[in-house]
Design a protein around this motif. Structure first.
Motif, PDB file in Angstrom:
ATOM      1  N   SER A 335      -7.334   7.913   7.191  1.00  0.00           N
ATOM      2  CA  SER A 335      -8.089   8.861   6.375  1.00  0.00           C
ATOM      3  C   SER A 335      -7.310   9.326   5.159  1.00  0.00           C
ATOM      4  O   SER A 335      -6.080   9.229   5.098  1.00  0.00           O
ATOM      5  CB  SER A 335      -8.454  10.094   7.221  1.00  0.00           C
ATOM      6  OG  SER A 335      -7.296  10.817   7.589  1.00  0.00           O
ATOM      7  N   ASP A 336      -8.069   9.831   4.185  1.00  0.00           N
ATOM      8  CA  ASP A 336      -7.537  10.548   3.026  1.00  0.00           C
ATOM      9  C   ASP A 336      -6.546   9.706   2.224  1.00  0.00           C
ATOM     10  O   ASP A 336      -5.445  10.151   1.906  1.00  0.00           O
ATOM     11  CB  ASP A 336      -6.887  11.865   3.476  1.00  0.00           C
ATOM     12  CG  ASP A 336      -7.889  12.818   4.108  1.00  0.00           C
ATOM     13  OD1 ASP A 336      -9.001  12.943   3.567  1.00  0.00           O
ATOM     14  OD2 ASP A 336      -7.572  13.426   5.144  1.00  0.00           O
ATOM     15  N   LEU A 337      -6.964   8.477   1.886  1.00  0.00           N
ATOM     16  CA  LEU A 337      -6.139   7.570   1.085  1.00  0.00           C
ATOM     17  C   LEU A 337      -6.945   7.075  -0.112  1.00  0.00           C
ATOM     18  O   LEU A 337      -8.172   6.954  -0.040  1.00  0.00           O
ATOM     19  CB  LEU A 337      -5.675   6.367   1.911  1.00  0.00           C
ATOM     20  CG  LEU A 337      -4.857   6.644   3.169  1.00  0.00           C
ATOM     21  CD1 LEU A 337      -4.605   5.341   3.922  1.00  0.00           C
ATOM     22  CD2 LEU A 337      -3.540   7.329   2.831  1.00  0.00           C
ATOM     23  N   THR A 338      -6.247   6.771  -1.201  1.00  0.00           N
ATOM     24  CA  THR A 338      -6.944   6.208  -2.354  1.00  0.00           C
ATOM     25  C   THR A 338      -7.400   4.785  -2.093  1.00  0.00           C
ATOM     26  O   THR A 338      -8.405   4.337  -2.645  1.00  0.00           O
ATOM     27  CB  THR A 338      -6.030   6.229  -3.589  1.00  0.00           C
ATOM     28  OG1 THR A 338      -4.813   5.535  -3.281  1.00  0.00           O
ATOM     29  CG2 THR A 338      -5.720   7.661  -4.011  1.00  0.00           C
ATOM     30  N   THR A 339      -6.662   4.061  -1.240  1.00  0.00           N
ATOM     31  CA  THR A 339      -7.019   2.664  -0.986  1.00  0.00           C
ATOM     32  C   THR A 339      -6.519   2.245   0.379  1.00  0.00           C
ATOM     33  O   THR A 339      -5.610   2.867   0.952  1.00  0.00           O
ATOM     34  CB  THR A 339      -6.405   1.743  -2.056  1.00  0.00           C
ATOM     35  OG1 THR A 339      -6.888   0.408  -1.863  1.00  0.00           O
ATOM     36  CG2 THR A 339      -4.887   1.754  -1.998  1.00  0.00           C
ATOM     37  N   LEU A 340      -7.120   1.199   0.920  1.00  0.00           N
ATOM     38  CA  LEU A 340      -6.666   0.593   2.167  1.00  0.00           C
ATOM     39  C   LEU A 340      -5.730  -0.567   1.862  1.00  0.00           C
ATOM     40  O   LEU A 340      -5.821  -1.180   0.792  1.00  0.00           O
ATOM     41  CB  LEU A 340      -7.854   0.059   2.964  1.00  0.00           C
ATOM     42  CG  LEU A 340      -8.808   1.060   3.605  1.00  0.00           C
ATOM     43  CD1 LEU A 340      -9.984   0.307   4.242  1.00  0.00           C
ATOM     44  CD2 LEU A 340      -8.098   1.906   4.648  1.00  0.00           C
ATOM     45  N   PRO A 341      -4.829  -0.904   2.792  1.00  0.00           N
ATOM     46  CA  PRO A 341      -4.091  -2.158   2.641  1.00  0.00           C
ATOM     47  C   PRO A 341      -5.076  -3.317   2.461  1.00  0.00           C
ATOM     48  O   PRO A 341      -6.156  -3.333   3.068  1.00  0.00           O
ATOM     49  CB  PRO A 341      -3.309  -2.272   3.959  1.00  0.00           C
ATOM     50  CG  PRO A 341      -3.154  -0.848   4.419  1.00  0.00           C
ATOM     51  CD  PRO A 341      -4.410  -0.152   3.995  1.00  0.00           C
ATOM     52  N   ALA A 342      -4.693  -4.284   1.635  1.00  0.00           N
ATOM     53  CA  ALA A 342      -5.620  -5.351   1.233  1.00  0.00           C
ATOM     54  C   ALA A 342      -6.183  -6.104   2.430  1.00  0.00           C
ATOM     55  O   ALA A 342      -7.399  -6.384   2.490  1.00  0.00           O
ATOM     56  CB  ALA A 342      -4.915  -6.305   0.273  1.00  0.00           C
ATOM     57  N   HIS A 343      -5.342  -6.423   3.414  1.00  0.00           N
ATOM     58  CA  HIS A 343      -5.839  -7.214   4.553  1.00  0.00           C
ATOM     59  C   HIS A 343      -6.777  -6.396   5.420  1.00  0.00           C
ATOM     60  O   HIS A 343      -7.713  -6.917   6.022  1.00  0.00           O
ATOM     61  CB  HIS A 343      -4.664  -7.746   5.383  1.00  0.00           C
ATOM     62  CG  HIS A 343      -3.672  -6.702   5.802  1.00  0.00           C
ATOM     63  ND1 HIS A 343      -3.854  -5.899   6.885  1.00  0.00           N
ATOM     64  CD2 HIS A 343      -2.498  -6.345   5.255  1.00  0.00           C
ATOM     65  CE1 HIS A 343      -2.817  -5.083   7.008  1.00  0.00           C
ATOM     66  NE2 HIS A 343      -1.977  -5.338   6.015  1.00  0.00           N
TER      67      HIS A 343
END
Length: 715
Positions: A335-343
Motif C-alpha cells: 500500500s501507499d506507493l507511487t509504483t509497484l515493482p515492474a514484475h
C-alpha cells in the motif's frame, strides 16, 4: 466461552460425532418445560445472540423446534432472543454498579488452582484487566439476569447461541426435575442448575458418570453456555453486584449465596467447528508468571479471497486504514506507493498467479485507465474508498461501471460498521479485532533495487509460514525513498535515554523484569542483575528452583515503548550450550518484534529476527513461532571481548550494526513489513526450552553471566 477450539484433534472428532448423532433417540417432549404459568417448571428460554450472528439464532430455534414442552408446544415458542452486547461497540468502562472490569490472579487461583502457583500477596496484588470480549459476555448475562428477576417465570433456561441440546439432555433433565421440585417443596429451591460446564482441572476426555442425577459442584466450574436460573436465583446474583472479572469466574464466588446443582455430566454442548472469538485476559498473566512453558503455534486463518483486491480512492478517504484492515484479515497487502515493482505490475495486469501480493491499496501506477484495463481483463475485486456514502466513484467511473456489482464495494470513511461491510463483501467471519483507524500515510516514492543493492550477509534459517512473510527467490523487497523533510523531522524530535557502567539505572527509564515467557527455562529475578559502582553490570543465569522454573535469569527493560529509533548495547556474552543473550524490541497485541540474539553454543555468530503481525494496539494477532531468523557471522568471538550491537529501526527499513558497521538490512516486505507499533526495549539472559534452537543446556557453565557496559535508546 467456546472451549472446543482449545482442544486437540481427538476431542474435535468426538465433538463432531456427538453433534451429528444428537437426534438419535432424542426425547421429543420434556415435562421440565411448560408454557402454563404457576407450575415449578422452566417457562422461558433466553438465547444470547449477537446481531451480526442471526444465523446462529436460526440454528438454535431449529434445535428447539424439535422438542416439545409438557403441553405439546415446540420449545422455540418459549424462546426469546436477547441481543448480546458486542465487544466491538463498547464505549467507555461498564457501569460500575454492575461490573468492575478487573480481578486478581488470586481470585483466578481460588476457582482454578494450579500446583505451581500459590495464593500469596503477589497473586493478590496481580490485577488483571478483562478483555472487551469478557466484558461484553459478562454484561450480556447480567442483563438477562435482570430480565429473569423481573419476570413471572419461576425458572428460565439461558443459552448462548453456539450451544446445542445433546440427545440425552431432555431425558436427564426430566428425571432430575422431579428432584428439583421436591427440593423446592421442602424449602430448598434450586437457584442455579448447570447443564453445560467444564470443571476446573478436568481433562478434555468425557467425565465418567457417577449414576447421580444431580450433584453439587465440588470444584470450580467454567462455561455458561447452558444453565437454568430461577427468578429467586437471579435476584440473589443481582444483590451481589457489582460483578468483577469474567462472569463464569465470578459466579463461582457466589456459590455460598446460592443453591447450585449440576447434571452428572454436561447435557448441553457447544457446537463443534465454531471458533471462539473470545480473548482470555488471564492467559498473558499465566505466561508471565511461568505456568505456560511452551509456545503453541496458532493456526492461521484462511485468506478471505484468492482474487487480487484493488483499493482505490481519493486522498483522505481512509486508504491507509483499509490497507491495515485487509492485512488483519490475512491478505498480503502492499500500500501507499507511487509504483509497484515492474514484475509485480506485470503479474497483476496479466492475472498471473505469480503475484506476490493479494491486495493493492493506493498505488499511484494503478491509474484510472490501468484499473479499468485490469477490471475488464482479469478477475479482481474492487474496493472504492470515499469520504461519505453519497460520493460517486469518479475518476474511476469507467472501472467501477465495468465491474460486476457483487465484486465491487463502496467503503465510505463514515461507515458506522466497516468490519461488517468488509466481512459481507468477502463472506468471511466478522473480525474480533478493533477497527484500525489510522492517519493517512500518502504515497511514497520507491527506489529501484537489485540484488547487489541489498545486504547479502547472513544465512536464513527456517521461517514461519504467514500471510505477512514473503518467501520468493530473487525478491529484494520494496525500498521507499525517505524524504529529506521526513529525515529532518525525525532529527528535530530526537530524544535519548542511556545508561553507562558505574551509573545508576534510573527507575523512570528502566526496570528489572520479574517474570518469564513460554519456552524460557528461567524465571527472571531482579536479584540476578548486579550494578557495581565501577565496571560493567552483570546479568546472571543460575540454577535456582522456583515453583515454575528450575533456573533464574535476568532482564532489563525500558519503561517506555518506542516507535522507531536506534537501540543498542555494549556487551560481552557468556558461552555455553543452551544459553541465549537477547537484545530486542517487543510487544504483544499485535505481536511485533525485532531481535538480536547470540546463542551460547556458538558465540561467533549472531541471529537477527523479525516477527510481524498487523494491526493497532489491542489487535490480538500473535502468530509466529520462529519468526524470520537469519544467522550472521560476526568474525570474532562475542564471549571474549566487549562489542557494540545496535538495531536501527525506521519506518522503511531495519539495519543491524555491530561496532558501527551494518551487517544486515531489511526493507519493506523483505521478507516482512516493517514493525510499526510501539515496542519495548529489552536486554536479557535466558535459556531456551528448544534444544533445536539453542542446544541442550550445559549446566557445567552455570552460573553464567553477561556483562553490559552501556545501553542506549535513541528515538
Amino acid at each position: 466461552m467456546n472451549i472446543n477450539s482449545l482442544h486437540g484433534l481427538s476431542v474435535s472428532l468426538r465433538d463432531h460425532a456427538r453433534y451429528r448423532t444428537r437426534r438419535v433417540t432424542t426425547r421429543r417432549r420434556s415435562t421440565a418445560f411448560s408454557s402454563r404459568h404457576g407450575a415449578t417448571t422452566i417457562e422461558r428460554i433466553y438465547v444470547i445472540n449477537l446481531d451480526r450472528a442471526q444465523e446462529r439464532w436460526s440454528t438454535v430455534n431449529r434445535e428447539l423446534s424439535r422438542i416439545k414442552e409438557a403441553a405439546g408446544q415446540p420449545l422455540h415458542t418459549l424462546a426469546r432472543r436477547f441481543p448480546a452486547i458486542d465487544a466491538r461497540h463498547l464505549q467507555g468502562p461498564p457501569p460500575p454498579e454492575i461490573l468492575e472490569p478487573t480481578y486478581t490472579l488470586a481470585e483466578q487461583l481460588l476457582v482454578d488452582p494450579h500446583p505451581r502457583l500459590t495464593i500469596d500477596d503477589a497473586a493478590r496484588a496481580t490485577r488483571i484487566d478483562m478483555t472487551p470480549q469478557e466484558i461484553a459476555v459478562a454484561l450480556s448475562h447480567i442483563h438477562v439476569w435482570q430480565l429473569i428477576a423481573a419476570s413471572d417465570a419461576p425458572y428460565t433456561l439461558v443459552l448462548e447461541d453456539d450451544a446445542y441440546v445433546t440427545r440425552t439432555c431432555m431425558s436427564v433433565l426430566d428425571n432430575a426435575w422431579s428432584d428439583i421440585q421436591a427440593s423446592s417443596r421442602a424449602g430448598h429451591p434450586v437457584d442455579l442448575l448447570y447443564l453445560s460446564y467444564q470443571e476446573t482441572g478436568q481433562e478434555a476426555h468425557p467425565r465418567r458418570r457417577t449414576g447421580q442425577l444431580l450433584r453439587r459442584p465440588t470444584k470450580g466450574i467454567w462455561q455458561l453456555s447452558g444453565y437454568v436460573l430461577s427468578r429467586a436465583g437471579a435476584r440473589k446474583l443481582l444483590d451481589q453486584m457489582p460483578a468483577h472479572g469474567p462472569i463464569d469466574l465470578w459466579i463461582n464466588q457466589q456459590f455460598d449465596h446460592l443453591h447450585v446443582q449440576m447434571t452428572d455430566c454436561p447435557v448441553i454442548e457447544q457446537r463443534p467447528g465454531i471458533a471462539s472469538s473470545n480473548s482470555y485476559s488471564v492467559m498473558p498473566v499465566l505466561a508471565k508468571v511461568g505456568v505456560i512453558r511452551r509456545e503453541t503455534p496458532q493456526a492461521l486463518q484462511q485468506c478471505p479471497t484468492r482474487d487480487p483486491v484493488l483499493v482505490i480512492g481519493e486522498p483522505g478517504t481512509g486508504l491507509t486504514t483499509v490497507a491495515t484492515a485487509l492485512s488483519v484479515l490475512g491478505l498480503r497487502c502492499v500500500s501507499d506507493l507511487t509504483t509497484l515493482p515492474a514484475h509485480e505490475m506485470r503479474a497483476l495486469v496479466r492475472g498471473s498467479r505469480r503475484r506476490i501480493f493479494d491486495a493493492y491499496v493506493n498505488i499511484g501506477s494503478l491509474t484510472p485507465r490501468e484499473v479499468a484495463r485490469i477490471v475488464s481483463s482479469t478477475r479482481v475485486r474492487l474496493i472504492m474508498t470515499t469520504a461519505t456514502a453519497a460520493e460517486s466513484p469518479s475518476p474511476f467511473q469507467e472501472a467501477w461501471d465495468h465491474q460486476r456489482p457483487q465484486r465491487r464495494l463502496l467503503l465510505p470513511a463514515d461507515d458506522t460498521d466497516p468490519w461488517q461491510t468488509l466481512a459481507r463483501f468477502f463472506t468471511c467471519d466478522y473480525p474480533t479485532h478493533p477497527w484500525p483507524s489510522q492517519s493517512e500515510q500518502g504515497q511514497r516514492h520507491v527506489t529501484t533495487r537489485s540484488r547487489a543493492d541489498t545486504s547479502a550477509s547472513g544465512r536464513p534459517l527456517a521461517w514461519d509460514a504467514s500471510p505477512w512473510i514473503v518467501q520468493r527467490a530473487g525478491w529484494t523487497g520494496i525500498m521507499p525513498k525517505t524524504s529529506a523533510a521526513h529525515a529532518s523531522a525525525r532529527q528535530a524530535g530526537h530524544t535519548a535515554i542511556t545508561w553507562h557502567e558505574g551509573a545508576r539505572l534510573e527507575d523512570n527509564h528502566w526496570y528489572l523484569r520479574e517474570d518469564t515467557f513460554p519456552s524460557n527455562r528461567a524465571l527472571f529475578r531482579p536479584g540476578n542483575v548486579i550494578l557495581p559502582p565501577r565496571g560493567p553490570a552483570t546479568l546472571t543465569l543460575r540454577e535456582e528452583a522456583s515453583k515454575v522454573r528450575d533456573l533464574t535469569g535476568a532482564a532489563i527493560a525500558s519503561r517506555s515503548s518506542f516507535t522507531y529509533g536506534t537501540f543498542g548495547a555494549r556487551l560481552r556474552v557468556p558461552a555455553g550450550s543452551g544459553l541465549v543473550t537477547g537484545l530486542f524490541l517487543h510487544r504483544n497485541g499485535p505481536r511485533q518484534e525485532i531481535d538480536i540474539e547470540i546463542l551460547g553454543r556458538d558465540t561467533t555468530r549472531m541471529l537477527v529476527n523479525v516477527f510481524y503481525n498487523p494491526g493497532i494496539p489491542g489487535t490480538k494477532l500473535e502468530y509466529g513461532y520462529r519468526g524470520t531468523p537469519t544467522v550472521i557471522d560476526l568474525g570474532f568471538d562475542a564471549s571474549k571481548t566487549f562489542h557494540h550491537y545496535e538495531i536501527d529501526w525506521q519506518p522503511d527499513y531495519i539495519r543491524w550494526r555491530v561496532d558501527g558497521a551494518t551487517v544486515h538490512e531489511r526493507v519493506l516486505w523483505n521478507p516482512t513489513p516493517i514493525p510499526d507499533q510501539p515496542l519495548e526495549f529489552n536486554v536479557n539472559l535466558w535459556s531456551s526450552e528448544s534444544t533445536e534452537f539453542a542446544g541442550p543446556l550445559d549446566k557445567q557453565t552455570l552460573p553464567a553471566a553477561m556483562e553490559i557496559a552501556s545501553l542506549e535508546a535513541d528515538f
